[in-house]
Design a protein around this motif. Structure first.
Motif, PDB file in Angstrom:
ATOM      1  N   VAL A 177      20.839  47.659  25.170  1.00 61.95           N
ATOM      2  CA  VAL A 177      21.715  48.647  24.543  1.00 61.95           C
ATOM      3  C   VAL A 177      22.259  48.088  23.231  1.00 61.95           C
ATOM      4  O   VAL A 177      22.255  48.775  22.197  1.00 61.95           O
ATOM      5  N   TYR A 178      22.702  46.859  23.274  1.00 65.01           N
ATOM      6  CA  TYR A 178      23.277  46.231  22.091  1.00 65.01           C
ATOM      7  C   TYR A 178      22.269  46.205  20.939  1.00 65.01           C
ATOM      8  O   TYR A 178      22.638  46.397  19.767  1.00 65.01           O
ATOM      9  N   ALA A 179      20.997  46.001  21.273  1.00 71.02           N
ATOM     10  CA  ALA A 179      19.956  45.935  20.241  1.00 71.02           C
ATOM     11  C   ALA A 179      19.780  47.266  19.517  1.00 71.02           C
ATOM     12  O   ALA A 179      19.288  47.302  18.379  1.00 71.02           O
ATOM     13  N   PHE A 181      22.412  49.573  19.074  1.00 76.45           N
ATOM     14  CA  PHE A 181      23.674  50.013  18.471  1.00 76.45           C
ATOM     15  C   PHE A 181      23.682  49.734  16.978  1.00 76.45           C
ATOM     16  O   PHE A 181      23.275  48.666  16.526  1.00 76.45           O
ATOM     17  N   ASP A 182      24.142  50.693  16.195  1.00 72.00           N
ATOM     18  CA  ASP A 182      24.419  50.437  14.776  1.00 72.00           C
ATOM     19  C   ASP A 182      25.568  51.337  14.332  1.00 72.00           C
ATOM     20  O   ASP A 182      26.168  52.052  15.143  1.00 72.00           O
ATOM     21  N   ASP A 183      25.881  51.313  13.043  1.00 74.18           N
ATOM     22  CA  ASP A 183      27.041  52.040  12.540  1.00 74.18           C
ATOM     23  C   ASP A 183      26.875  53.555  12.567  1.00 74.18           C
ATOM     24  O   ASP A 183      27.833  54.294  12.314  1.00 74.18           O
ATOM     25  N   GLU A 184      25.658  54.028  12.871  1.00 67.56           N
ATOM     26  CA  GLU A 184      25.413  55.465  12.948  1.00 67.56           C
ATOM     27  C   GLU A 184      25.377  55.972  14.390  1.00 67.56           C
ATOM     28  O   GLU A 184      25.120  57.147  14.628  1.00 67.56           O
ATOM     29  N   THR A 185      25.660  55.091  15.348  1.00 68.11           N
ATOM     30  CA  THR A 185      25.650  55.483  16.761  1.00 68.11           C
ATOM     31  C   THR A 185      26.946  56.211  17.102  1.00 68.11           C
ATOM     32  O   THR A 185      28.039  55.675  16.910  1.00 68.11           O
ATOM     33  N   CYS A 186      26.819  57.436  17.634  1.00 69.23           N
ATOM     34  CA  CYS A 186      28.027  58.193  17.999  1.00 69.23           C
ATOM     35  C   CYS A 186      28.268  58.187  19.504  1.00 69.23           C
ATOM     36  O   CYS A 186      29.402  58.446  19.930  1.00 69.23           O
ATOM     37  N   ALA A 187      27.237  57.889  20.314  1.00 71.05           N
ATOM     38  CA  ALA A 187      27.460  57.975  21.761  1.00 71.05           C
ATOM     39  C   ALA A 187      26.382  57.241  22.544  1.00 71.05           C
ATOM     40  O   ALA A 187      25.253  57.034  22.068  1.00 71.05           O
ATOM     41  N   VAL A 188      26.753  56.863  23.754  1.00 77.10           N
ATOM     42  CA  VAL A 188      25.816  56.374  24.783  1.00 77.10           C
ATOM     43  C   VAL A 188      25.954  57.324  25.966  1.00 77.10           C
ATOM     44  O   VAL A 188      27.064  57.640  26.398  1.00 77.10           O
ATOM     45  N   ILE A 189      24.819  57.798  26.494  1.00 76.28           N
ATOM     46  CA  ILE A 189      24.846  58.693  27.649  1.00 76.28           C
ATOM     47  C   ILE A 189      24.065  58.081  28.797  1.00 76.28           C
ATOM     48  O   ILE A 189      22.982  57.520  28.594  1.00 76.28           O
ATOM     49  N   LEU A 190      24.617  58.176  29.996  1.00 76.57           N
ATOM     50  CA  LEU A 190      23.922  57.688  31.186  1.00 76.57           C
ATOM     51  C   LEU A 190      24.434  58.389  32.416  1.00 76.57           C
ATOM     52  O   LEU A 190      25.542  58.947  32.423  1.00 76.57           O
ATOM     53  N   ARG A 212      32.998  48.447  26.393  1.00 80.64           N
ATOM     54  CA  ARG A 212      33.386  47.546  25.300  1.00 80.64           C
ATOM     55  C   ARG A 212      32.612  47.869  24.029  1.00 80.64           C
ATOM     56  O   ARG A 212      33.197  47.931  22.929  1.00 80.64           O
ATOM     57  N   MET A 213      31.307  48.070  24.155  1.00 76.45           N
ATOM     58  CA  MET A 213      30.476  48.354  22.986  1.00 76.45           C
ATOM     59  C   MET A 213      30.902  49.641  22.297  1.00 76.45           C
ATOM     60  O   MET A 213      31.010  49.704  21.067  1.00 76.45           O
ATOM     61  N   CYS A 214      31.140  50.679  23.086  1.00 77.08           N
ATOM     62  CA  CYS A 214      31.564  51.958  22.509  1.00 77.08           C
ATOM     63  C   CYS A 214      32.908  51.830  21.807  1.00 77.08           C
ATOM     64  O   CYS A 214      33.105  52.369  20.717  1.00 77.08           O
ATOM     65  N   ASP A 215      33.837  51.107  22.410  1.00 78.58           N
ATOM     66  CA  ASP A 215      35.147  50.911  21.793  1.00 78.58           C
ATOM     67  C   ASP A 215      35.033  50.143  20.482  1.00 78.58           C
ATOM     68  O   ASP A 215      35.688  50.475  19.489  1.00 78.58           O
ATOM     69  N   GLU A 216      34.187  49.120  20.470  1.00 85.86           N
ATOM     70  CA  GLU A 216      34.028  48.298  19.266  1.00 85.86           C
ATOM     71  C   GLU A 216      33.396  49.076  18.116  1.00 85.86           C
ATOM     72  O   GLU A 216      33.682  48.825  16.945  1.00 85.86           O
ATOM     73  N   HIS A 217      32.518  50.043  18.442  1.00 82.57           N
ATOM     74  CA  HIS A 217      31.781  50.779  17.413  1.00 82.57           C
ATOM     75  C   HIS A 217      32.317  52.192  17.194  1.00 82.57           C
ATOM     76  O   HIS A 217      31.697  52.983  16.476  1.00 82.57           O
TER      77      HIS A 217
END
Length: 395
Positions: A177-179, A181-190, A212-217
């Motif tokens: 997932v981390y690989a 992620f970038d500054d244009e990512t708005c969401a993760v769905i699962l 944590r990843m969503c909060d950071e980005h």
């Protein structure tokens, strides 16, 4: 013989009239009672599918029948330009058990997912964020947006190109997932518990890492609980079992106990920074009949303490399935929690499902090698024992 000919004519006529999108079993279901279904010959089937995890309280539930009969004489439908009392009550009831702050009613799980994706895109729009990370083995529905975050290429390929900006990470693998992620990512769905993809349960560590990843980005975490939610895990919703609250959550299926209804809910922060009047809508979502079904379902869940019952009977089902892993060479693993369980097998799933059908048991597959068990949430230990007896003779 004459009855069989009549049934054959009926099924041929049905196939001739409907678009052929389902490979249906040669059974005409006539009515249901409790956790059993009956065909038009009166043959009885123990239902461990619940209409794909929909009929949470079983069939012919007196309290639901009375509530819907009362509402149907009062009001079926009213435009969403006006308030209706039962919609507000149903919203409050679902928000209380889900732990979310705002809700939008739709008509199905696929619609709920569409709304969740639009909300995430709307949230990220002013920040230049539009990409969404989904999971391998995911299933979120068959509309264009939901299909775009569904992993199985068999479902996707005939309709490509789909919605752009979607990528897929490995389920329960934070590095993958981390690989992405970038500054244009708005969401993760699962799905906290993947259903169609093989009954795969997210780990607490995975969910915490995504949070944590969503909060950071400044991205949103979307939990699709259409199948695994509303008591099926032994908690009201599966994220509560894992202890990680999403920003948006989808729900449908069991929230209406068989009445067609879906919804997506969100936190106050997301609600205040995403959809505005005109961004999203529905003609029938939040109609009084659907909301009556939701309100009565939540009430009955509370009165019957359904999540606790699921935890207890689910543990018994889990133990019985674990026995199969130890004693039957055809069964290689058990997966799941509560009353969303699966066994991995090394024999053709369709053969087992068809033999069980002949013996009066309804089960379904999940993925290519998993048999899925998603019965009504009101089953007892005696129904687990009955199911296991038929299952063992069908392997």
């Amino acid at each position: 013989m004459e009855q069989q000919k009549t049934d054959d004519r009926y099924m041929k006529a049905t196939r001739a009239n409907l678009v052929h999108t389902y490979d249906q079993f040669p059974v005409v279901i006539d009515h249901g009672d409790g956790v059993y279904l009956y065909d038009d010959h009166g043959k009885k089937y123990l239902d461990f599918t619940a209409g794909y995890a929909v009929n949470s309280l079983g069939y012919d539930v007196p309290e639901l029948n009375r509530a819907l009969e009362k509402q149907i004489r009062k009001l079926w439908h009213v435009s969403n330009l006006y308030y209706n009392e039962v919609c507000g009550k149903a919203a409050g009831a679902l928000l209380e058990v889900s732990g979310m702050d705002r809700i939008f009613f739709a008509n199905s799980g696929g619609e709920a997912v569409e709304g969740a994706l639009k909300t995430a895109r709307r949230y990220g729009h002013s920040k230049g964020k539009y990409k969404i990370i989904a999971m391998e083995n995911s299933f979120h529905g068959r509309s264009m947006g939901a299909l775009s975050v569904t992993w199985n290429q068999h479902y996707r390929e005939p309709f490509e190109p789909l919605v752009p900006g979607i990528s897929f990470a490995k389920f329960n693998d934070l590095d993958s997932v981390y690989a992405l992620f970038d500054d244009e990512t708005c969401a993760v769905i699962l799905e906290p518990i993947q259903g169609e993809g093989g009954i795969n349960v997210a780990t607490k560590e995975f969910m915490e890492g995504l949070r944590r990843m969503c909060d950071e980005h400044d991205a949103l975490l979307i939990a699709d609980e259409v199948q695994c939610g509303m008591g099926r895990s032994g908690r009201n919703f599966a994220w509560q079992m894992l202890g990680v609250k999403p920003d948006i959550m989808t729900m449908a299926k069991a929230i209406g106990s068989g009445f067609p209804v879906g919804a997506f809910a969100m936190t106050e922060r997301v609600a205040e920074n995403s959809l505005t009047p005109g961004d999203h809508g529905t003609t029938f979502g939040g109609n009084p009949l659907a909301c009556t079904a939701v309100l009565e379902t939540v009430k009955l869940f509370r009165e019957k303490n359904i999540p606790a019952h699921v935890a207890e009977v689910g543990a018994y089902l889990q133990a019985r399935l674990d026995e199969l892993v130890r004693t039957r060479v055809e069964v290689t693993a058990r997966k799941g929690v509560g009353l969303i369980q699966g066994i991995q097998v090394n024999v053709p799933v369709a053969d087992v499902v068809n033999r069980a059908l002949e013996k009066g048991l309804l089960i379904i597959g999940a993925g290519s090698d998993v048999i899925r068990f998603v019965p009504p949430l009101v089953i007892g230990r005696e129904h687990v024992d009955e199911m296991m007896s038929i299952l063992e003779s069908s392997l």
